[in-house]
Design an enzyme around this catalytic site. Structure first.
Site, PDB file in Angstrom:
ATOM      1  N   HIS A 233      -9.500   0.877   4.906  1.00 48.67           N
ATOM      2  CA  HIS A 233      -8.206   1.074   5.584  1.00 48.67           C
ATOM      3  C   HIS A 233      -8.424   2.004   6.775  1.00 48.67           C
ATOM      4  O   HIS A 233      -9.231   2.925   6.725  1.00 48.67           O
ATOM      5  CB  HIS A 233      -7.197   1.679   4.602  1.00 48.67           C
ATOM      6  CG  HIS A 233      -5.809   1.689   5.149  1.00 48.67           C
ATOM      7  ND1 HIS A 233      -5.372   2.644   6.038  1.00 48.67           N
ATOM      8  CD2 HIS A 233      -4.763   0.833   4.965  1.00 48.67           C
ATOM      9  CE1 HIS A 233      -4.111   2.379   6.365  1.00 48.67           C
ATOM     10  NE2 HIS A 233      -3.718   1.292   5.732  1.00 48.67           N
TER      11      HIS A 233
ATOM     12  N   ASN B 168       0.867  -1.178   0.000  1.00 52.23           N
ATOM     13  CA  ASN B 168       0.000   0.000   0.000  1.00 52.23           C
ATOM     14  C   ASN B 168       0.903   1.227   0.000  1.00 52.23           C
ATOM     15  O   ASN B 168       1.498   1.565   1.016  1.00 52.23           O
ATOM     16  CB  ASN B 168      -0.887  -0.028   1.258  1.00 52.23           C
ATOM     17  CG  ASN B 168      -1.695   1.251   1.427  1.00 52.23           C
ATOM     18  OD1 ASN B 168      -1.817   2.055   0.501  1.00 52.23           O
ATOM     19  ND2 ASN B 168      -2.247   1.450   2.618  1.00 52.23           N
TER      20      ASN B 168
ATOM     21  N   GLU C 224      -6.813   4.404   7.880  1.00 56.11           N
ATOM     22  CA  GLU C 224      -6.643   5.845   7.599  1.00 56.11           C
ATOM     23  C   GLU C 224      -7.910   6.418   6.967  1.00 56.11           C
ATOM     24  O   GLU C 224      -8.248   7.579   7.196  1.00 56.11           O
ATOM     25  CB  GLU C 224      -5.396   6.054   6.712  1.00 56.11           C
ATOM     26  CG  GLU C 224      -4.120   5.864   7.526  1.00 56.11           C
ATOM     27  CD  GLU C 224      -2.914   5.378   6.751  1.00 56.11           C
ATOM     28  OE1 GLU C 224      -2.909   5.442   5.510  1.00 56.11           O
ATOM     29  OE2 GLU C 224      -1.961   4.911   7.408  1.00 56.11           O
TER      30      GLU C 224
ATOM     31  N   GLY D   1       2.186   2.099  10.759  1.00 58.39           N
ATOM     32  CA  GLY D   1       3.093   3.234  10.609  1.00 58.39           C
ATOM     33  C   GLY D   1       3.767   3.646  11.907  1.00 58.39           C
ATOM     34  O   GLY D   1       4.355   4.726  11.996  1.00 58.39           O
TER      35      GLY D   1
HETATM   36  C1  PEP Z   1      -0.839  -0.026   5.907  1.00 56.07           C
HETATM   37  O1  PEP Z   1      -0.871   1.120   5.531  1.00 56.07           O
HETATM   38  O2  PEP Z   1      -1.719  -0.816   5.551  1.00 56.07           O
HETATM   39  C2  PEP Z   1       0.254  -0.448   6.776  1.00 56.07           C
HETATM   40  C3  PEP Z   1       0.212  -1.646   7.276  1.00 56.07           C
HETATM   41  O3  PEP Z   1       1.255   0.461   7.009  1.00 56.07           O
HETATM   42  P1  PEP Z   1       2.692   0.189   7.696  1.00 56.07           P
HETATM   43  O4  PEP Z   1       3.230  -1.086   7.077  1.00 56.07           O
HETATM   44  O5  PEP Z   1       3.514   1.377   7.347  1.00 56.07           O
HETATM   45  O6  PEP Z   1       2.458   0.024   9.149  1.00 56.07           O
END
Ligand code: PEP
Length: 256
Positions: A95, A10, A97, A171
């Site tokens: 997601h 992603n 976010e 993140g």
């Molecule tokens: C994501 O955005 O789905 C995700 C898992 O991000 P990260 O790997 O940066 O934690």
């Protein structure tokens, strides 16, 4: 039937068109050779068409990061499922976010899942609890609630993909342990069993997502219930993403 492991990247709101093309050209030669698994890149909408051209005939698949559930009409700035169906195979839905920054509700996630399936675009449905929900011991309730809401009215779920992404791990560098992730993924599979029966529960692929890196990918892939990973930050670093995918391919996991 065996479930084919999947690693999906992603890219979030990163890379301009030229940066996306540069990145994919850097990744392609290495990724192309890795077999026995599905490799999916989810760049921003604006790069999908150009990347589709570049990836045609290769073993890499494309996904979008979001969609709107109406088919067409006066929804300025939105992108519909039929638009995406001409460009890619997968679409990330729900997601965290989207849920927490843009206020997406369970009901919107459900409409998006239905809109995608209607045009044979396969949703990667994200579910996961927030830190305070985790600390309050509400993980099971939150995850099953999101899952059941996302699948409300969906008659067939064997082909779609579910990603368990604890919000506190996204993140943050604070990844779930393999055991924690496996436990919740097992819960998701048993919820699918209750909703759709044994065959679907066996066929549906369930990924873990949240601070996956080359250093921890095998911890997840070793877990019996986990079929792959949804990778954010590490998916836009060519070396890291290649390492995550190649370790997964080398492991040759048979998810049965
Ligand atoms: C994501 O955005 O789905 C995700 C898992 O991000 P990260 O790997 O940066 O934690």
């Amino acid at each position: 039937m065996q479930r084919i492991p999947m690693i999906a990247g992603n890219w979030k709101m990163n890379t301009t068109l030229s940066e996306a093309l540069k990145l994919v050209k850097e990744m392609l030669p290495g990724l192309e050779k890795l077999e026995g698994m599905e490799k999916v890149l989810c760049p921003p909408f604006v790069s999908l068409a150009a990347m589709q051209n570049l990836l045609r005939g290769t073993s890499l698949k494309l996904g979008a990061q979001n969609l709107y559930y109406a088919e067409k009409g006066a929804y300025t700035g939105e992108i519909s499922a039929p638009m995406l169906a001409e460009l890619c195979d997968y679409v990330i839905v729900g997601h965290s976010e989207r849920r927490h920054i843009f206020g997406e509700t369970d009901s919107m996630v459900n409409k998006k899942v239905q809109a995608a399936l209607k045009v044979h675009l396969l949703p990667i449905i994200c579910v996961g609890e927030k830190l305070e929900e985790n600390e309050a011991g509400r993980t099971r309730e939150v995850v099953t609630g999101q899952l059941k809401a996302a699948l409300d009215g969906v008659s067939e779920a064997g082909e779609l993909v579910i990603a368990y992404e604890p919000v506190w791990a996204i993140g943050t560098g604070k990844a779930a342990t393999g055991r924690q992730a496996n436990e919740t993924v097992a819960l998701i599979r048993s919820t699918i069993l209750g909703l759709y029966g044994e065959k679907t529960a066996h066929n549906v692929r369930i990924l873990y997502g949240g601070s996956v890196t080359p250093a921890n990918i095998l911890e997840y892939m070793k877990q019996p219930q986990i079929d792959g990973a949804l990778v954010g930050g590490a998916s836009i670093k060519a070396i890291d993403f290649f390492s995550i995918v190649s370790q997964t391919a080398e492991m040759g996991k048979k998810c049965e």
